[in-house]
Every structure is written in structure tokens, then in C-alpha cells.
Motif scaffolding. Structure first.
Motif, PDB file in Angstrom:
ATOM      1  N   THR A   3     -65.484   4.250  32.541  1.00  0.00           N
ATOM      2  CA  THR A   3     -65.048   5.489  33.189  1.00  0.00           C
ATOM      3  C   THR A   3     -66.183   6.482  33.423  1.00  0.00           C
ATOM      4  O   THR A   3     -66.011   7.435  34.161  1.00  0.00           O
ATOM      5  N   ASP A   4     -67.337   6.285  32.769  1.00  0.00           N
ATOM      6  CA  ASP A   4     -68.434   7.223  32.987  1.00  0.00           C
ATOM      7  C   ASP A   4     -69.432   6.700  34.017  1.00  0.00           C
ATOM      8  O   ASP A   4     -70.544   7.201  34.132  1.00  0.00           O
ATOM      9  N   SER A   5     -69.051   5.698  34.803  1.00  0.00           N
ATOM     10  CA  SER A   5     -69.965   5.146  35.795  1.00  0.00           C
ATOM     11  C   SER A   5     -69.844   5.889  37.116  1.00  0.00           C
ATOM     12  O   SER A   5     -68.820   6.512  37.407  1.00  0.00           O
ATOM     13  N   TRP A   6     -70.904   5.811  37.898  1.00  0.00           N
ATOM     14  CA  TRP A   6     -70.964   6.464  39.194  1.00  0.00           C
ATOM     15  C   TRP A   6     -71.347   5.448  40.247  1.00  0.00           C
ATOM     16  O   TRP A   6     -72.034   4.476  39.959  1.00  0.00           O
ATOM     17  N   ILE A   7     -70.915   5.706  41.498  1.00  0.00           N
ATOM     18  CA  ILE A   7     -71.383   4.907  42.615  1.00  0.00           C
ATOM     19  C   ILE A   7     -72.179   5.825  43.538  1.00  0.00           C
ATOM     20  O   ILE A   7     -71.716   6.910  43.894  1.00  0.00           O
ATOM     21  N   ASN A   8     -73.388   5.409  43.850  1.00  0.00           N
ATOM     22  CA  ASN A   8     -74.268   6.187  44.714  1.00  0.00           C
ATOM     23  C   ASN A   8     -74.300   5.556  46.102  1.00  0.00           C
ATOM     24  O   ASN A   8     -74.593   4.361  46.230  1.00  0.00           O
ATOM     25  N   GLU A   9     -74.011   6.354  47.108  1.00  0.00           N
ATOM     26  CA  GLU A   9     -74.067   5.843  48.482  1.00  0.00           C
ATOM     27  C   GLU A   9     -75.522   5.573  48.880  1.00  0.00           C
ATOM     28  O   GLU A   9     -76.422   6.327  48.513  1.00  0.00           O
ATOM     29  N   THR A  10     -75.715   4.513  49.642  1.00  0.00           N
ATOM     30  CA  THR A  10     -77.079   4.089  49.999  1.00  0.00           C
ATOM     31  C   THR A  10     -77.400   4.279  51.480  1.00  0.00           C
ATOM     32  O   THR A  10     -78.375   3.720  51.969  1.00  0.00           O
ATOM     33  N   LEU A  11     -76.609   5.068  52.204  1.00  0.00           N
ATOM     34  CA  LEU A  11     -76.809   5.209  53.647  1.00  0.00           C
ATOM     35  C   LEU A  11     -78.182   5.776  53.986  1.00  0.00           C
ATOM     36  O   LEU A  11     -78.867   5.289  54.883  1.00  0.00           O
ATOM     37  N   TYR A  12     -78.582   6.825  53.296  1.00  0.00           N
ATOM     38  CA  TYR A  12     -79.876   7.450  53.548  1.00  0.00           C
ATOM     39  C   TYR A  12     -80.775   7.273  52.324  1.00  0.00           C
ATOM     40  O   TYR A  12     -80.318   7.369  51.184  1.00  0.00           O
ATOM     41  N   GLU A  13     -82.038   7.079  52.583  1.00  0.00           N
ATOM     42  CA  GLU A  13     -82.978   6.820  51.485  1.00  0.00           C
ATOM     43  C   GLU A  13     -83.210   8.046  50.617  1.00  0.00           C
ATOM     44  O   GLU A  13     -83.365   7.947  49.398  1.00  0.00           O
ATOM     45  N   ALA A  14     -83.248   9.231  51.237  1.00  0.00           N
ATOM     46  CA  ALA A  14     -83.670  10.433  50.516  1.00  0.00           C
ATOM     47  C   ALA A  14     -82.563  11.457  50.298  1.00  0.00           C
ATOM     48  O   ALA A  14     -82.824  12.556  49.790  1.00  0.00           O
ATOM     49  N   TRP A  15     -81.328  11.136  50.684  1.00  0.00           N
ATOM     50  CA  TRP A  15     -80.236  12.107  50.564  1.00  0.00           C
ATOM     51  C   TRP A  15     -78.921  11.347  50.501  1.00  0.00           C
ATOM     52  O   TRP A  15     -78.792  10.284  51.119  1.00  0.00           O
TER      53      TRP A  15
END
Length: 289
Positions: A3-15
Motif C-alpha cells: 500500500t505504500d508503493s507509487w507509480i511514476n508516469e514515464t511520459l516525459y523524462e524531466a517532469w
């Protein structure tokens, strides 16, 4: 998934953006892409394709309503509609709200997107999958458009990923040439053209390609919270320039007759008309009239 995991979007390299995940519901590697569906704390269930957020239960209505209702109400008499992509079924659902529509063909290349959407995101499409007017095809939209008869559709709606990977072929000259061929005399094709604050080249290049085959090329905007970067542009290419200049009261009357007005969470007649009034930072990427 803890439950403490996150998903990070990878669309842009720097934002980008990230979601804290309550529960992972599915993760599948299809023949075309990596598909993940998870339950978020803030946006309901979320679908991710190849690391890029595609749809959330929380704000899907913005994108779906604007992609479907704007071209259909602008046309006013669309009977035959082709949807390419949109495997979650949300565009199909909105298209089938229009009583003028006699046939809605949906062509999605990845059957796993449809399967997982029906299982884990059933509220997005509702009963659209079982509507007798719907013809859902798991197949190649490029091939379908190439083989479709001349003047066989009034509206084409392209709900694709960005022009990389599986979605790349939906942004080519050949594709738009065939779209123009299979559209009727007042026909229009709409498709997502990215967030121009970050993806100006997508709007500029796609609009330039369509200009070779359509007399009227423009775009309209929608503010979708999870498509980060401000307004998203929905590209418009048509054979009748007047369709983007339908008076407000006519749009309101059509929506009322169709039973659309009052059922939406983002689209209104005023939003419809205003969406074609583009800020200069977006308008400058469109072809000159």
C-alpha cells in the motif's frame, strides 16, 4: 503491490506525476504493450499503457465527452461513426448516446485492453458493449480504414496513444488520406494531439499532415487533470469549415433533442463553442488558413 508503493508516469523524462497505489488489479504484457490497472487513492481505478496514464475513473468524462459529443453535435446528422482505439469503451458509450447514430464501428488493435477494461473498469463503457448498433472489432484500424468503402462514415474518432509505438501509424499521411476517402461530404475526423505545452510538435506535425487531405484543419481543447501540462488538444480535420462555427443555440437544441444536455460533467453547449477559441501558444502550431 504494497500500500505504500507509487507509480511514476514515464511520459516525459524531466517532469511528470505519480500516484500512490492502493492495490494493483492487473498487469499484462500483451503482444503490443504493457498494460497495468491499479486502484488509486484519489482517482479511482487507473489504466496505464507502457508507463503512461491513459484513463482514470475520476476524470475520464472530460476526455470522452469532448472527443465524442463535439464532432457528433457539430455534424448534427451523423449516422455512421468509426472509432479507432478507445478500448476502454468510454467513447463508444458516448457515441451511442446520440440517437442519430445507426452504426458505431470500433476497431481496437489490442484485445487485452478491451478484456481488462470490461473486467476492471466496467463503469466506463456501461452497457455500450451490448448495444446492437455497436460493432466491436479486435483488429488493425489502419487496415480497416484502408479497406473501408468510399464515403462510408460521417465521423471518425481516433483515440490513440501518442505517435510512438503502437499508436505511431495513426498519425501518417496514408492514414489521413484514407480517412478523407471514407468520410462523407460533411465528414470530420478528430483525434488527440497531445498537450501542446509539452508536445507542440505533435499538434504541429499532425495538423500539417491532415492539411494535405482536408480543407479545414483546426483543433479544440479540453482540460483533463491527469494529462498533465494544461490543455490537451483534440485535432479536427473536416470537409466543411462551417461545422466548427455552429451557433450556440443550435448546439444546445441538438443536445436537448439527443438527450445529451444535463447528462454530462464537462461538456456543455458553451464549452463546446468556446473550445475552438485557442490561446495563441496553441493556435500558432496550426496551419495558416
Amino acid at each position: 503491490m504494497p500500500t505504500d508503493s507509487w507509480i511514476n508516469e514515464t511520459l516525459y523524462e524531466a517532469w511528470g506525476q505519480r500516484f500512490r497505489v492502493k492495490r494493483e488489479l492487473a498487469r499484462v504484457q500483451s503482444p503490443f504493450q504493457d498494460i497495468a490497472i491499479f486502484e488509486s487513492e484519489t482517482h479511482g481505478r487507473v489504466m496505464v499503457l507502457d508507463g503512461v496514464i491513459q484513463i482514470t475513473e475520476g476524470d475520464e468524462f472530460v476526455y470522452q465527452e469532448m472527443l465524442a459529443h463535439v464532432p457528433l453535435l457539430a455534424h448534427g446528422e451523423a449516422a455512421n461513426v468509426l472509432i479507432i482505439g478507445a478500448g476502454d469503451g468510454g467513447v463508444l458509450r458516448r457515441v451511442l448516446q446520440h440517437p442519430t447514430v445507426k452504426r458505431a464501428v470500433m476497431v481496437e488493435i489490442d484485445g487485452e485492453v478491451i478484456r481488462l477494461s470490461r473486467e476492471f473498469l466496467p463503469g466506463i463503457a456501461g452497457g455500450a458493449w451490448n448495444d446492437p448498433r455497436a460493432n466491436v472489432i479486435v483488429g488493425d484500424g489502419i487496415d480497416y480504414v484502408k479497406k473501408a468503402p468510399d464515403a462510408s462514415f460521417d465521423v471518425i474518432i481516433v483515440d490513440s496513444t501518442d505517435p510512438i509505438g503502437v499508436g505511431e501509424v495513426l498519425f501518417t499521411d496514408d492514414f489521413y488520406r484514407n480517412c478523407a476517402r471514407i468520410l462523407t461530404a460533411r465528414g470530420v475526423v478528430v483525434n488527440q494531439c497531445g498537450v501542446p505545452f509539452m508536445q507542440a510538435d505533435e499538434l504541429r506535425d499532425t495538423s500539417a499532415r491532415r492539411r494535405a487531405f482536408f480543407s479545414h484543419v483546426t483543433a479544440y481543447v479540453a482540460a483533463v487533470p491527469t494529462y498533465v501540462g494544461g490543455f490537451m488538444t483534440l485535432g479536427w480535420a473536416g470537409k466543411d469549415a462551417g461545422l466548427t462555427q455552429i451557433p450556440l443555440e443550435t448546439i444546445r437544441q441538438r443536445a436537448s433533442q439527443a438527450g445529451i444536455e444535463g447528462t454530462t460533467q464537462y461538456w456543455t453547449p458553451e464549452i463546446h463553442v468556446g473550445a475552438f477559441n485557442l490561446p495563441p501558444y496553441i493556435a500558432r502550431h496550426l496551419p495558416k488558413a
